[in-house]
Design a protein around this motif. Structure first.
Motif, PDB file in Angstrom:
ATOM      1  N   ALA A  69      11.822  -5.852  -2.136  1.00 16.13           N
ATOM      2  CA  ALA A  69      12.681  -7.275  -2.265  1.00 16.13           C
ATOM      3  C   ALA A  69      13.789  -7.088  -2.556  1.00 16.13           C
ATOM      4  O   ALA A  69      15.256  -7.835  -3.011  1.00 16.13           O
ATOM      5  N   LEU A  70      14.394  -5.535  -2.682  1.00 13.21           N
ATOM      6  CA  LEU A  70      16.040  -5.379  -2.777  1.00 13.21           C
ATOM      7  C   LEU A  70      16.606  -5.302  -1.887  1.00 13.21           C
ATOM      8  O   LEU A  70      16.092  -4.959  -0.538  1.00 13.21           O
ATOM      9  N   PHE A  71      17.870  -5.724  -2.071  1.00 17.57           N
ATOM     10  CA  PHE A  71      19.082  -5.389  -0.631  1.00 17.57           C
ATOM     11  C   PHE A  71      19.382  -4.037  -0.464  1.00 17.57           C
ATOM     12  O   PHE A  71      19.844  -3.440  -0.757  1.00 17.57           O
ATOM     13  N   GLU A  72      19.248  -3.584   0.459  1.00 22.33           N
ATOM     14  CA  GLU A  72      19.593  -1.860   0.454  1.00 22.33           C
ATOM     15  C   GLU A  72      20.425  -1.865   1.334  1.00 22.33           C
ATOM     16  O   GLU A  72      21.501  -0.655   0.635  1.00 22.33           O
ATOM     17  N   TRP A  73      21.514  -3.002   1.803  1.00 25.68           N
ATOM     18  CA  TRP A  73      22.487  -3.079   2.311  1.00 25.68           C
ATOM     19  C   TRP A  73      23.488  -3.001   0.933  1.00 25.68           C
ATOM     20  O   TRP A  73      25.428  -3.052   1.790  1.00 25.68           O
TER      21      TRP A  73
ATOM     22  N   TYR B 210      18.601   2.552  -1.657  1.00 23.74           N
ATOM     23  CA  TYR B 210      17.699   3.579  -1.068  1.00 23.74           C
ATOM     24  C   TYR B 210      17.810   5.626  -1.847  1.00 23.74           C
ATOM     25  O   TYR B 210      17.373   6.278  -1.276  1.00 23.74           O
TER      26      TYR B 210
ATOM     27  N   PHE C 184      24.044 -10.195  -8.210  1.00 21.63           N
ATOM     28  CA  PHE C 184      23.692 -11.124  -6.426  1.00 21.63           C
ATOM     29  C   PHE C 184      24.101 -12.161  -7.450  1.00 21.63           C
ATOM     30  O   PHE C 184      24.450 -13.432  -6.208  1.00 21.63           O
TER      31      PHE C 184
END
Lengths: 435, 267
Positions: free
Chosen positions: B87-91, B134, B100
């Motif tokens: 659920a984390l935002f990889e970008w 990542y 966030f």
């Protein structure tokens, strides 16, 4: 019908044989190179690092690394084959080329009076396209059998007619007896005596390919230099390439401009998905090339038509990629963003858009490839300028070298486009495949 | 009225074949502010459904949820969520992920940076602020998820098997971290897990749920969370009541599972 199918089957079978032979030849060269490479690097070329410790490498795809030496050797091999097959001056002449220069043979003939006479025929074999002067025949020896001199292009035949009135007949060529309907060989070719008593002379064609089918590398290179300087039919080489590229870029950009929002809309709204689904699913499998006739009827052969075609080629691919990008969003991410207080607009711009970038990039790579192929094909049909136009125009004048230059440039640019897209992908979506 | 009230909540899913499943039936529960509640149960007992209702992702078919006197109608920053994974935002990098929530609200950047800095310290990721998601291990990613949730300063933190995908050692460290955060922040935490030990360690109150229909089967009040704050969790597990309670709950769940299997076989 049945006969046509039989022909289809038989030509397919012959193709299998032909392709197998070509593959066998190329693999044979590969095997030889491998052995040579093995001799040079014996003991030194070992897998490095972790891979060297793997005991299971056959079947482990990650342990198979492309041997760059093999790649370089393969490209060199192709050029060598090309050179040898076309009798290039750059490569060793492994295959005999066609006969060139002056050749001759003696003949014996009889006439109506029953006399026997000897003569000599001189041939000047020249390259196709040249028009040398016919040399003088050898000095006469006085009998009725005249000496003759003719010119003939390589890989062509020349007909030498009977010299005198009825009753004249060739009986021997270089001492070999011959009668009408028969073929005999002389040192540098074959002579066929026609039923009407003429000689059809064919100098040896050798085993190399004629430039009409495949010009040697140096001819292609010199044509390339010439094209760079003078262009073809008043249009510069790179001007042609530029026009193809600019069409692709505009068509692709238009496709993205409309396709990506359309894909997002389809991914986010049930009504819009239902509304556009039939069109998208119908248009997706229609190859863009099948639209060319319709596009020409609608827009004519101008830029508008070609750009419309490329737009359509890119549109569906980008739509489907963007839609897949939206459906690929892990619902946890969307939930998390809502729980953190994001609005719908923020969800779209901060979560869905970045999350679908990898899919969009994959789609963009495919779309660019399809557009590049489509533009060349569209130019083959109708265009004023462009890489495809250049090669189709050249092919009409049998300028095979220009056709080959065009194909090489089209291939290199297609590869370059993919490289650029891949580079951009690595730069812009480094998280791809690592979510 | 402060605290979280689950008011006679039921959830019935319609099946495509015309039948229906009662995922939750008449759940009644009061959760005080600052309470640490763990929810345990065999698969299919509706514990994730309950959490989704609490988060506001699902509307219950019966009853309602009240938080601090108002009804829950959808997701809201007052109820933060920590997911199992992915659920984390990889970008975004670690800092951007953690900040966030505040940045969505338009909080000034300097203020966010200060908060993020502090949270990085709390979850032990001081030097990882600029890393991409990542580049982190699974345990580190869950620390980021925890920090991201805390940065938004929610009243209630909902955790859906947040440590389920971690290896045993990392899991133990993370359990200590959750206890620390609970004690330091005094937040209400509701944690769903399928590990009995974890439920015992991370619940001053523990619910065991039963399936078909999903309901509260038994409730415990436990001392282990309080003991575990700042202590070695392995010592907590040596507590004289720990083993017997664990065995009791395990047997309970085992019986439920057997009952389900039996029913499936006869069905």
């Amino acid at each position: 019908m049945a006969q046509e199918i039989a022909e289809l089957v038989s030509s397919s079978l012959w193709m299998i044989v032909g392709i197998a032979l070509i593959f066998a030849l190329y693999l044979g060269i590969s095997a030889i190179c491998y052995l040579v490479w093995g001799l040079f690097t014996r003991g030194r070329e070992k897998a490095q690092g972790y891979t060297s410790l793997k005991t299971v490498t056959f079947g482990d795809e990650s342990a198979v690394v492309a041997n760059r030496i093999a790649s370089i050797a393969a490209v060199i091999a192709i050029f060598l084959i090309w050179g040898v097959a076309t009798g290039s001056k750059l490569t060793p002449n492994l295959l005999p080329g066609p006969v060139s220069g002056p050749v001759s043979f003696e003949y014996t003939a009889t006439n109506a009076a029953g006399e026997t006479g000897a003569g000599r025929i001189d041939l000047l074999v020249h390259e196709f396209g040249e028009t040398p002067e016919t040399p003088a025949p050898a000095a006469e020896d006085g009998d009725f059998a005249m000496n003759q001199s003719v010119t003939v292009a390589q890989r062509r035949k020349v007909l030498v007619k009977t010299q005198a009135d009825e009753g004249f007949a060739f009986t021997e060529i270089n001492g070999k007896p011959v009668s009408p309907g028969e073929t005999v060989s002389f040192d540098d070719g074959n002579v066929f005596v026609t039923t009407r008593g003429s000689l059809s002379i064919e100098p040896d064609v050798g085993m190399t390919m004629e430039a009409l089918y495949l010009p040697p590398p140096e001819a292609v290179w010199s044509r390339f230099i010439d094209l760079n300087k003078n262009g073809y039919q008043g249009v510069g080489l790179w001007e042609n390439v530029f026009w193809s590229l600019i069409r692709v870029v505009i068509g692709f950009a238009l496709g993205c401009l409309f396709g990506i929002p359309l894909g997002f809309a389809m991914g986010l709204n049930g009504w819009l998905r239902g509304w556009f689904d039939p069109i998208v699913e119908f248009m997706r499998p229609v190859p863009p090339l099948a639209l060319i006739p319709l596009i020409i009827i609608w827009f004519g052969i101008g830029e508008q038509g070609k750009i419309s075609l490329l737009f359509l080629a890119a549109l569906w691919i980008m739509t489907i990629a963007a839609r897949a990008g939206v459906s690929g969003v892990n619902i946890s991410k969307v939930h998390a963003a809502y729980s953190l207080g994001a609005t719908k607009k923020q969800i779209l711009s901060k979560v869905i858009l970045p999350n679908s970038l990898p899919e969009i990039f994959t789609g963009a790579r495919v779309a660019m490839g399809v557009c590049w192929g489509t533009v060349v094909a569209a130019e083959l049909v109708a265009a004023e300028k462009g890489a495809g136009k250049m090669i189709i125009a050249a092919s009409k004048f049998q300028l095979t070298d220009i056709v080959i230059i065009g194909i090489i440039i089209i291939g290199v640019i297609g590869y370059g486009i993919d490289m650029i897209m891949r580079g951009a992908e690595n730069k812009l979506v480094p998280w791809k495949g690592r979510g | 009225m402060s605290g979280l009230t689950i008011n006679d909540v039921s959830m019935t899913f319609e099946l495509p074949n015309g039948g229906s499943v009662e995922a939750l039936k008449n759940i009644k529960l009061n959760i005080k502010e600052g309470e640490l509640l763990s929810v345990l149960g065999p698969s299919g007992c509706g514990k994730t459904t309950l959490l989704n209702i609490l988060a506001g992702f699902l509307a219950p078919t019966g009853g309602e949820i009240d938080l601090n006197g108002h009804k829950v109608v959808g997701p809201h920053p007052e109820r933060g969520m920590v997911f199992q994974q992915g659920a984390l935002f990889e970008w975004m990098n670690v800092e951007e992920n953690i900040g966030f929530g505040p940045s969505m609200k338009g909080t000034p950047k300097a203020e966010i940076a200060g908060k993020v800095e502090e949270l990085l310290g709390i979850v032990g990721l001081q030097d990882f602020g600029k890393k991409m998601i990542y580049e982190l291990s699974g345990g580190m990613q869950q620390r980021v998820a925890l920090a991201r949730c805390l940065c938004n300063d929610p009243d209630v933190i909902l955790m859906d098997e947040p440590l389920g995908a971690l290896d045993a050692l990392t899991r133990e460290k993370m359990q200590s971290l959750v206890l620390d955060i609970w004690k330091k922040t005094g937040k209400t935490i509701i944690l769903i897990t399928h590990s009995v030990e974890e439920a015992l360690l991370l619940g001053e109150r523990l619910l065991v749920m039963a399936p078909r229909p999903g309901r509260v089967h038994k409730e415990y009040r436990l001392p282990f969370a309080e003991i575990g704050v700042g202590a070695d969790l392995r010592e907590v597990k040596q507590h004289k009541d720990f083993g017997p309670t664990r065995d009791e709950i395990l047997n309970m769940i085992w019986d439920m599972e057997e009952e389900i299997m039996g029913r499936t076989e006869t069905a």
